[in-house]
Design a protein around this motif. Structure first.
Motif, mmCIF file in Angstrom:
data_model
loop_
_atom_site.group_PDB
_atom_site.id
_atom_site.type_symbol
_atom_site.label_atom_id
_atom_site.label_comp_id
_atom_site.label_asym_id
_atom_site.label_seq_id
_atom_site.Cartn_x
_atom_site.Cartn_y
_atom_site.Cartn_z
ATOM 1 N N ASN A 227 -17.711 46.489 14.471
ATOM 2 C CA ASN A 227 -16.319 46.696 14.081
ATOM 3 C C ASN A 227 -15.397 46.948 15.269
ATOM 4 O O ASN A 227 -14.175 46.826 15.149
ATOM 5 C CB ASN A 227 -16.214 47.866 13.104
ATOM 6 C CG ASN A 227 -16.799 47.548 11.741
ATOM 7 O OD1 ASN A 227 -16.958 46.376 11.380
ATOM 8 N ND2 ASN A 227 -17.145 48.577 10.977
ATOM 9 N N GLU A 228 -15.971 47.310 16.416
ATOM 10 C CA GLU A 228 -15.171 47.624 17.599
ATOM 11 C C GLU A 228 -15.070 46.454 18.572
ATOM 12 O O GLU A 228 -14.576 46.609 19.687
ATOM 13 C CB GLU A 228 -15.762 48.843 18.325
ATOM 14 C CG GLU A 228 -15.738 50.124 17.525
ATOM 15 C CD GLU A 228 -14.326 50.612 17.228
ATOM 16 O OE1 GLU A 228 -13.378 50.185 17.938
ATOM 17 O OE2 GLU A 228 -14.154 51.403 16.292
ATOM 18 N N MET A 229 -15.524 45.278 18.173
ATOM 19 C CA MET A 229 -15.523 44.145 19.104
ATOM 20 C C MET A 229 -14.122 43.740 19.555
ATOM 21 O O MET A 229 -13.955 43.175 20.642
ATOM 22 C CB MET A 229 -16.251 42.951 18.477
ATOM 23 C CG MET A 229 -17.759 43.117 18.458
ATOM 24 S SD MET A 229 -18.618 41.642 17.887
ATOM 25 C CE MET A 229 -20.328 42.140 18.141
ATOM 26 N N ASP A 230 -13.116 44.018 18.750
ATOM 27 C CA ASP A 230 -11.746 43.700 19.152
ATOM 28 C C ASP A 230 -11.124 44.799 20.007
ATOM 29 O O ASP A 230 -10.056 44.588 20.606
ATOM 30 C CB ASP A 230 -10.867 43.468 17.913
ATOM 31 C CG ASP A 230 -11.273 42.217 17.149
ATOM 32 O OD1 ASP A 230 -11.842 41.298 17.781
ATOM 33 O OD2 ASP A 230 -11.034 42.166 15.926
ATOM 34 N N ASN A 231 -11.787 45.949 20.059
ATOM 35 C CA ASN A 231 -11.197 47.098 20.755
ATOM 36 C C ASN A 231 -11.944 47.513 22.020
ATOM 37 O O ASN A 231 -11.356 48.138 22.901
ATOM 38 C CB ASN A 231 -11.148 48.307 19.800
ATOM 39 C CG ASN A 231 -10.455 47.998 18.493
ATOM 40 O OD1 ASN A 231 -9.377 47.394 18.489
ATOM 41 N ND2 ASN A 231 -11.051 48.407 17.383
ATOM 42 N N LEU A 232 -13.238 47.162 22.087
ATOM 43 C CA LEU A 232 -14.075 47.612 23.201
ATOM 44 C C LEU A 232 -14.941 46.451 23.694
ATOM 45 O O LEU A 232 -15.257 45.531 22.919
ATOM 46 C CB LEU A 232 -14.986 48.763 22.754
ATOM 47 C CG LEU A 232 -14.354 50.133 22.547
ATOM 48 C CD1 LEU A 232 -15.353 51.066 21.854
ATOM 49 C CD2 LEU A 232 -13.902 50.730 23.863
ATOM 50 N N PRO A 233 -15.379 46.503 24.947
ATOM 51 C CA PRO A 233 -16.277 45.468 25.479
ATOM 52 C C PRO A 233 -17.720 45.741 25.061
ATOM 53 O O PRO A 233 -18.601 45.999 25.884
ATOM 54 C CB PRO A 233 -16.088 45.591 26.993
ATOM 55 C CG PRO A 233 -15.779 47.037 27.213
ATOM 56 C CD PRO A 233 -14.962 47.452 26.014
ATOM 57 N N VAL A 234 -17.996 45.646 23.760
ATOM 58 C CA VAL A 234 -19.314 46.005 23.237
ATOM 59 C C VAL A 234 -20.215 44.776 23.174
ATOM 60 O O VAL A 234 -19.758 43.657 22.922
ATOM 61 C CB VAL A 234 -19.211 46.647 21.834
ATOM 62 C CG1 VAL A 234 -18.448 47.960 21.901
ATOM 63 C CG2 VAL A 234 -18.579 45.707 20.833
ATOM 64 N N ILE A 235 -21.507 45.016 23.411
ATOM 65 C CA ILE A 235 -22.527 44.000 23.160
ATOM 66 C C ILE A 235 -23.661 44.653 22.376
ATOM 67 O O ILE A 235 -23.883 45.867 22.478
ATOM 68 C CB ILE A 235 -23.067 43.358 24.458
ATOM 69 C CG1 ILE A 235 -23.739 44.410 25.350
ATOM 70 C CG2 ILE A 235 -21.968 42.656 25.207
ATOM 71 C CD1 ILE A 235 -24.411 43.808 26.583
ATOM 72 N N ILE A 236 -24.346 43.850 21.571
ATOM 73 C CA ILE A 236 -25.454 44.341 20.745
ATOM 74 C C ILE A 236 -26.730 43.644 21.201
ATOM 75 O O ILE A 236 -26.784 42.416 21.265
ATOM 76 C CB ILE A 236 -25.193 44.054 19.253
ATOM 77 C CG1 ILE A 236 -23.965 44.829 18.766
ATOM 78 C CG2 ILE A 236 -26.418 44.407 18.415
ATOM 79 C CD1 ILE A 236 -23.517 44.459 17.358
ATOM 80 N N LEU A 237 -27.732 44.443 21.519
ATOM 81 C CA LEU A 237 -29.021 43.922 21.969
ATOM 82 C C LEU A 237 -30.082 44.312 20.954
ATOM 83 O O LEU A 237 -30.223 45.492 20.632
ATOM 84 C CB LEU A 237 -29.364 44.467 23.353
ATOM 85 C CG LEU A 237 -28.276 44.212 24.398
ATOM 86 C CD1 LEU A 237 -27.917 45.506 25.110
ATOM 87 C CD2 LEU A 237 -28.706 43.171 25.394
#
Length: 589
Positions: A227-237
């Motif tokens: 849900n934070e992909m538009d707000n933070l530089p997140v990646i899921i591994l």
């Protein structure tokens, strides 16, 4: 034109991490430890590493880190870089289960001002953890870490270590987001408002068709990150079943006996003789050093290409069935590296039908434990109770099949140049399964079971005695069984049965295929004498062996490790539940 050598290529991963401040959670877990060691050893120009760690059993976080650094995993690092390299690591006291992370204002300011990259590996990996506790740690803890990340002024990446086994309704898991099983914020609110007793009554309804609280809370946490992909530089591994080190720094090393190597140890010790498991199915295994290397690789690729989700899996390229693992393991524990204090010659088999497994568990594990526990201070019964509890969790995964698409991860690997591939090994092109599992068992023997190499010769002699005793008992049982049959069916049939069964009772190459006939009779003989004649051994030695309370944890943890979880059972401690694979990702089977 001159030939290009590996050293002529730049190491762009090292350049990516140079002069950066890294924040890591879950460094006491399996993946977290290995990632931290690799970061210190291969990226010496990193500015600082902040590790979030809670006080435990009266030990300050700094003391816990000193214990970790004194272990064999960090020996190569100390040899290459010296002990002063640890000065780059700073422990930050936290508690991820609390509403404010128990983070001081000074530490919060330091994180928000200095941190460039966050690796959130921490999670509870117990499958039977009460819902409130595991929601607070796995789900709300992740939400609080995301809120902290929003305050970071220099943040380049927030890497969340999930699990490939958190979307169990997907038979093929792709590198994309999936809807959560429930509203994460609503579940957090429910757990904050209700007491644990009330939550226990409604847990099954909240979980629905999800088999355990671990999978449930990891799926919720992954949704919060997505849900934070538009707000933070997140990646899921998403690592799959995390297993011991393949290449370096210590071949075969693990801090637990979960996963397939632990299963072989339980069998090798003689405490496990039956499993309800389909032989032809396979789990997805990934060595922990490959997982750590891919954290570097995927971070680099994200910063270049903005790819967000990576399945860190192997089954599209390498498949090892349950039957293959058992066959390899038997050869190793019976011939190459036998374990000390084996209760009976390794035997038993996987069962296709649940009733068959339940019957043999009762006859050849539970009843022998009841009989012997009068002499063994109830320890065998404790082992078998925990094994029985673990069966329920293990069987869900062992009798189902999932596959994982990892196209994005393979694309990231292809971007590495020869020098980067030599430093960060991320493929299994030259894997030798037999040698790998041999290294795993050898390392577990040394670091987990505390059985030094100088005890191997005596263990080999003991294993040979157990093999002879096993054969003698099978012969005795066979003649006794068919004597009873003969007295009721006539001597002609008795003589025929003796020849018929004797032929197959000792042919180890013939598998139990779950059908009726001589193979099943052979398996029956194997299990009856493997489980029921333990009393033939010297009782004094058995009491001495079993009085080591560590064996209870070893035998249980060696049997069950849920999928997608990095290990959590420590060699000297206790775990009340299976942790199918510490840290943020886990291992099964």
């Amino acid at each position: 034109m001159t030939d290009t050598t590996i050293e002529d290529h730049p190491n762009r991963i090292v350049e990516t991490f140079a002069q950066k401040t890294i924040l890591i959670t879950g460094v006491t877990g399996f993946v977290g430890k290995v990632f931290l060691e690799k970061l210190l050893r291969t990226c010496p120009e990193v500015e600082k590493i902040l590790v979030m760690i809670r006080a435990k059993k009266g030990k300050h976080p700094n003391e816990r880190m000193a214990d970790i650094f004194s272990g064999p995993l960090f020996s190569l690092l100390k040899k290459q870089k010296g002990a002063e390299i640890f000065q780059k690591v700073e422990a930050i006291p936290v508690n991820l289960e609390t509403r404010d992370l128990s983070l001081s204002s000074e530490d919060r300011e330091k994180i928000t001002k200095e941190v460039d990259m966050i690796y959130h590996c921490a999670a509870s990996v117990r499958f039977d953890e009460p819902l409130q506790k595991i929601v607070f740690l796995n789900t709300r803890g992740t939400k609080l870490m995301l809120q902290l990340a929003k305050e970071c002024e220099r943040l380049l990446v927030f890497a969340y270590v999930s699990t490939a086994y958190c979307h169990l309704n997907e038979k093929i898991l792709y590198e994309k987001t999936y809807p959560p099983p429930a509203d994460p914020d609503a579940i957090i609110k429910i757990c904050e408002c209700l007491d644990q007793e009330t939550l226990d009554q409604i847990t099954n309804k909240l979980l629905g068709d999800i088999p355990n609280t671990y999978t449930f809370t990891k799926a919720l946490a992954e949704a919060l990150v997505a849900n934070e992909m538009d707000n933070l530089p997140v990646i899921i591994l998403r690592p799959s079943v995390v297993i011991p080190i393949w290449k370096e720094p210590v071949v075969g090393w693990t801090d637990n006996i979960n996963g397939p190597a632990g299963l072989l140890i339980a069998t090798g010790k003689g405490v496990l003789r039956t499993m309800y498991c389909q032989k032809e199915t396979y789990a997805d295994y990934i060595p922990v050093d490959i997982v750590a290397n891919l954290l570097f690789c995927c971070t680099f690729f994200y910063l270049q290409k903005q790819k967000r989700i990576f399945n860190i899996t192997s089954s599209f390229q390498h498949k090892v069935t349950n039957q293959e693992i058992i066959e390899i393991g038997r050869r190793i524990v019976c011939n190459d590296i036998p374990l000390n204090g084996v209760l009976w010659y390794p035997g038993g088999s996987m069962k296709k039908w649940r009733w068959h497994h339940n019957l043999e568990f009762l006859l050849f594990q539970w009843i022998p434990a009841v009989v012997l526990d009068g002499l063994l201070i109830l320890l065998l019964m404790k082992v078998q109770r925990r094994i029985s509890k673990g069966y329920d969790m293990f069987e869900y995964y062992a009798n189902r099949q999932w596959d994982f698409n990892n196209d994005g991860t393979l694309e990231a690997i292809r971007t590495l140049n020869p020098r980067e591939r030599s430093v960060y090994k991320v493929d299994g092109e030259d894997v030798d399964y037999y040698q790998y599992f041999k290294n795993c068992i050898h390392a577990a023997r040394i670091y987990i079971l505390k059985e030094p190499d100088d005890t191997i010769p005596s263990a080999q002699k003991h294993m040979e005695r157990m093999r002879i005793l096993d054969k003698v008992c099978k012969i005795a049982f066979t003649f006794g069984l068919f004597y009873v049959i003969g007295t009721n069916s006539g001597w002609v049939r008795f003589e025929f049965n003796i020849v018929f069964v004797f032929k197959y009772s000792y042919c180890d190459e013939i598998p139990d295929d779950g059908t009726d006939g001589p193979v099943t009779v052979r398996n029956l003989a194997d299990n009856v004498w493997g489980g029921g004649v333990l009393g033939c051994q010297a009782l004094g030695r058995l009491v001495s062996l079993m009085s080591e309370t560590r064996l209870v944890d070893q035998a249980y943890a060696a049997t069950f490790t849920p999928p997608g979880v990095a290990p959590s059972v420590r060699s000297g401690g206790r775990s009340g539940a299976s942790s199918l694979s510490g840290g943020g990702s886990a291992g099964v089977l």
